[in-house]
Motif scaffolding. Structure first.
Motif, mmCIF file in Angstrom:
data_model
loop_
_atom_site.group_PDB
_atom_site.id
_atom_site.type_symbol
_atom_site.label_atom_id
_atom_site.label_comp_id
_atom_site.label_asym_id
_atom_site.label_seq_id
_atom_site.Cartn_x
_atom_site.Cartn_y
_atom_site.Cartn_z
ATOM 1 N N LEU A 1 5.970 -10.006 -55.002
ATOM 2 C CA LEU A 1 5.537 -11.099 -55.873
ATOM 3 C C LEU A 1 6.707 -11.956 -56.331
ATOM 4 N N LEU A 2 7.917 -11.414 -56.233
ATOM 5 C CA LEU A 2 9.096 -12.122 -56.730
ATOM 6 C C LEU A 2 9.855 -12.841 -55.621
ATOM 7 N N LYS A 3 9.408 -12.671 -54.382
ATOM 8 C CA LYS A 3 10.138 -13.251 -53.256
ATOM 9 C C LYS A 3 9.396 -14.447 -52.666
ATOM 10 N N GLN A 4 10.171 -15.351 -52.109
ATOM 11 C CA GLN A 4 9.628 -16.496 -51.389
ATOM 12 C C GLN A 4 9.886 -16.263 -49.896
ATOM 13 N N HIS A 5 9.007 -15.489 -49.278
ATOM 14 C CA HIS A 5 9.258 -15.049 -47.909
ATOM 15 C C HIS A 5 9.397 -16.208 -46.927
ATOM 16 N N LYS A 6 8.652 -17.272 -47.156
ATOM 17 C CA LYS A 6 8.695 -18.395 -46.216
ATOM 18 C C LYS A 6 10.010 -19.161 -46.291
ATOM 19 N N GLU A 7 10.775 -18.918 -47.340
ATOM 20 C CA GLU A 7 12.042 -19.621 -47.504
ATOM 21 C C GLU A 7 13.242 -18.723 -47.226
ATOM 22 N N GLU A 8 12.993 -17.464 -46.902
ATOM 23 C CA GLU A 8 14.084 -16.527 -46.652
ATOM 24 C C GLU A 8 14.324 -16.367 -45.152
ATOM 25 N N PRO A 9 15.559 -16.066 -44.756
ATOM 26 C CA PRO A 9 15.857 -15.877 -43.331
ATOM 27 C C PRO A 9 15.116 -14.668 -42.769
ATOM 28 N N MET A 10 14.811 -14.736 -41.490
ATOM 29 C CA MET A 10 14.088 -13.658 -40.820
ATOM 30 C C MET A 10 14.774 -13.332 -39.500
ATOM 31 N N LEU A 11 15.032 -12.061 -39.290
ATOM 32 C CA LEU A 11 15.604 -11.601 -38.028
ATOM 33 C C LEU A 11 14.817 -10.369 -37.594
ATOM 34 N N ILE A 12 14.073 -10.494 -36.497
ATOM 35 C CA ILE A 12 13.113 -9.473 -36.083
ATOM 36 C C ILE A 12 13.708 -8.579 -34.999
ATOM 37 N N TYR A 13 13.544 -7.269 -35.180
ATOM 38 C CA TYR A 13 13.944 -6.294 -34.161
ATOM 39 C C TYR A 13 12.679 -5.758 -33.511
ATOM 40 N N GLU A 14 12.475 -6.097 -32.241
ATOM 41 C CA GLU A 14 11.310 -5.622 -31.495
ATOM 42 C C GLU A 14 11.676 -4.311 -30.802
ATOM 43 N N VAL A 15 10.786 -3.315 -30.900
ATOM 44 C CA VAL A 15 11.155 -1.996 -30.397
ATOM 45 C C VAL A 15 9.939 -1.252 -29.853
ATOM 46 N N HIS A 16 10.169 -0.528 -28.774
ATOM 47 C CA HIS A 16 9.171 0.409 -28.252
ATOM 48 C C HIS A 16 9.586 1.801 -28.707
ATOM 49 N N LEU A 17 8.746 2.429 -29.522
ATOM 50 C CA LEU A 17 9.132 3.678 -30.171
ATOM 51 C C LEU A 17 9.444 4.795 -29.179
ATOM 52 N N GLY A 18 8.756 4.803 -28.051
ATOM 53 C CA GLY A 18 8.920 5.910 -27.120
ATOM 54 C C GLY A 18 10.224 5.897 -26.350
ATOM 55 N N THR A 19 10.804 4.718 -26.151
ATOM 56 C CA THR A 19 11.995 4.631 -25.307
ATOM 57 C C THR A 19 13.228 4.133 -26.044
ATOM 58 N N TRP A 20 13.091 3.802 -27.319
ATOM 59 C CA TRP A 20 14.268 3.346 -28.077
ATOM 60 C C TRP A 20 15.328 4.449 -28.123
ATOM 61 N N ARG A 21 14.911 5.632 -28.450
ATOM 62 C CA ARG A 21 15.763 6.820 -28.396
ATOM 63 C C ARG A 21 14.890 7.986 -27.948
ATOM 64 N N MET A 22 15.497 8.941 -27.244
ATOM 65 C CA MET A 22 14.764 10.130 -26.814
ATOM 66 C C MET A 22 15.665 11.351 -26.989
ATOM 67 N N HIS A 23 15.058 12.517 -27.019
ATOM 68 C CA HIS A 23 15.845 13.741 -27.027
ATOM 69 C C HIS A 23 16.537 13.911 -25.673
ATOM 70 N N GLU A 24 17.589 14.690 -25.650
ATOM 71 C CA GLU A 24 18.353 14.872 -24.418
ATOM 72 C C GLU A 24 17.509 15.448 -23.291
ATOM 73 N N ASN A 25 16.477 16.221 -23.645
ATOM 74 C CA ASN A 25 15.619 16.810 -22.610
ATOM 75 C C ASN A 25 14.511 15.865 -22.157
ATOM 76 N N GLY A 26 14.507 14.640 -22.692
ATOM 77 C CA GLY A 26 13.516 13.652 -22.293
ATOM 78 C C GLY A 26 12.288 13.591 -23.165
ATOM 79 N N ASP A 27 12.190 14.475 -24.165
ATOM 80 C CA ASP A 27 11.041 14.446 -25.072
ATOM 81 C C ASP A 27 11.144 13.252 -26.018
ATOM 82 N N PHE A 28 9.973 12.772 -26.453
ATOM 83 C CA PHE A 28 9.949 11.682 -27.419
ATOM 84 C C PHE A 28 10.421 12.160 -28.791
ATOM 85 N N LEU A 29 10.990 11.246 -29.559
ATOM 86 C CA LEU A 29 11.209 11.507 -30.973
ATOM 87 C C LEU A 29 9.863 11.452 -31.690
#
Length: 238
Positions: A142-170
């Motif tokens: 309620l205190l922010k003016q989102h349309k006037e603030e800078p925006m930097l978006i990080y697009e990510v696929h959860l399954g392949t962004w990082r994985m365990h060493e054995n290939g399992d998903f996080l």
């Protein structure tokens, strides 16, 4: 059990559904933990207008179509049933016999949770019970003016962004612990998740949806997914 008194949806809501205007249809269709006639259990509702017969089948009845037949509510093509004693996590599908005699087993299109591929059954799960910690974030909006603030978006696929060493998903919770600090440290203001709805093929990256109301079980259950979203609202990341 005769369930003619079970009302998961009203006539007005059926009208809105048929008009394509029942915008919270997930509250009425699917599987919901509830209490009916002083019995704890699960109510089921599915739209199958061309079915001659519909039943709920699962581990709890040996996948027997004769055990829990559904009723065609008001003869409007919405089939309902209540099964006492069922709990969260139960596997189930709908047994459907069409007007032409074909028999098919269908996962619940309104399920909140599903088996992990390659299995295809739906699972009973209540979205209630998660303790959200986003009060401060909601108030700060309620205190922010989102349309006037800078925006930097990080697009990510959860399954392949990082994985365990054995290939399992996080898991969703492991992703929350690693992804959000990474995003904040690199100056991003928003996360854009590639599709997270349930899907059968890993290689589709989620663009092959089979459950629009179920976050994929590859990384955990719906409460785990809620935790990930909740963590995005914490002061260090909001």
């Amino acid at each position: 059990m005769k369930i003619s008194g079970l009302k998961t949806i009203t006539q007005q809501e059926i009208y809105l559904f048929n008009q394509g205007e029942l915008y919270q249809s997930y509250l009425h269709f699917g599987a919901h933990l509830t209490c009916w006639q002083n019995l704890e259990g699960v109510s089921f509702a599915v739209w199958a207008p061309n079915a001659r017969r519909v039943s709920v089948v699962g581990d709890f009845n040996g996948w027997d179509p004769a055990a829990h037949p559904m009723e065609n509510y008001l003869e409007g093509g919405i089939w309902v049933n209540f099964i006492a004693g069922l709990q969260s996590g139960e596997r189930y599908k709908y047994y459907i016999e069409t007007q032409w005699g074909e028999v098919i087993y269908k996962a619940d299109p309104f399920a909140f949770y599903a088996e992990c591929r390659p299995h295809t059954a739906s699972r009973v799960f209540s979205l209630a019970g998660y303790n959200w910690q986003d009060e401060d974030w909601l108030a700060s909006r309620l205190l922010k003016q989102h349309k006037e603030e800078p925006m930097l978006i990080y697009e990510v696929h959860l399954g392949t962004w990082r994985m365990h060493e054995n290939g399992d998903f996080l898991s969703y919770r492991e992703i929350a612990d690693r992804l959000i600090p990474y995003v904040v440290e690199n100056g991003f203001t928003h996360l854009e998740l590639l599709p997270v709805a349930e899907h059968p093929f890993d290689g589709s990256w989620g663009y092959q949806v089979t459950g629009y109301f179920a976050a994929t079980s590859r990384y955990g259950n719906p409460h785990d997914f809620m935790h990930l979203i909740d963590c995005c609202t914490r002061p260090a990341s909001a």
